[in-house]
Design a protein around this motif. Structure first.
Motif, PDB file in Angstrom:
ATOM      1  N   VAL A 103      -5.430   6.060  -0.458  1.00 41.20           N
ATOM      2  CA  VAL A 103      -4.287   4.961  -0.379  1.00 41.20           C
ATOM      3  C   VAL A 103      -4.778   4.055  -1.353  1.00 41.20           C
ATOM      4  CG1 VAL A 103      -3.603   3.026   0.758  1.00 41.20           C
ATOM      5  CG2 VAL A 103      -4.080   5.201   2.083  1.00 41.20           C
ATOM      6  N   GLN A 109       0.354   5.970  -0.131  1.00 40.93           N
ATOM      7  CA  GLN A 109      -0.575   7.004  -0.009  1.00 40.93           C
ATOM      8  C   GLN A 109      -0.345   7.679  -1.397  1.00 40.93           C
ATOM      9  OE1 GLN A 109      -0.419   9.207   3.562  1.00 40.93           O
ATOM     10  NE2 GLN A 109      -1.376  11.163   2.702  1.00 40.93           N
ATOM     11  N   PHE A 156       0.929  -1.127  -0.177  1.00 42.61           N
ATOM     12  CA  PHE A 156      -0.019  -0.144  -0.087  1.00 42.61           C
ATOM     13  C   PHE A 156       0.916   1.105  -0.068  1.00 42.61           C
ATOM     14  CE2 PHE A 156      -2.382  -3.590   1.871  1.00 42.61           C
ATOM     15  CZ  PHE A 156      -3.585  -3.319   1.003  1.00 42.61           C
ATOM     16  N   SER A 206       3.242   1.012  -4.020  1.00 44.06           N
ATOM     17  CA  SER A 206       2.572  -0.291  -3.778  1.00 44.06           C
ATOM     18  C   SER A 206       3.057  -1.385  -4.369  1.00 44.06           C
ATOM     19  CB  SER A 206       1.290   0.131  -3.968  1.00 44.06           C
ATOM     20  OG  SER A 206       0.806   0.061  -5.210  1.00 44.06           O
TER      21      SER A 206
END
Length: 105
Positions: free
Chosen positions: A28, A15, A13, A93
């Protein structure tokens, strides 16, 4: 999709950048990868974009790629084909999901 004995699911993940329209709606991004441990091949992928078209497009960029020697090839393709404000977050990510897989292996 049929999960095989040697498949693992990993996720990473990141942001989105503050001040971008996508941050205001999503914040996100998640990269979810199913990897065949015996070949280090990404057999399936999904991203947590709200729009199905965006998810499918990015998934098609990573699906079928071998990550035995890292994700540089994927990063280069994302940099040239994904022209959105959150491009770096998508890349991060993918890197995070890869690192989780690599640490497990």
């Amino acid at each position: 999709m049929v999960t095989k004995k040697n498949h693992v699911l990993t996720a990473g993940f990141a942001q989105f950048p503050k001040g971008t329209p996508i941050y205001e709606t999503q914040k996100v991004i998640g990269a979810i990868l199913i990897i065949d441990k015996s070949t280090d091949m990404i057999v399936d992928a999904s991203f947590t974009f709200i729009l199905k078209m965006t998810n499918e497009f990015i998934s098609s960029l990573v699906r079928g790629k071998c990550i035995k020697n890292g994700v540089e090839e994927i990063i280069q393709e994302v940099e040239t084909k994904l022209l959105i404000p959150g491009q770096r977050a998508v890349i991060q990510s993918i890197i995070t999901a890869y690192e989780r897989y690599h640490d497990m292996k």
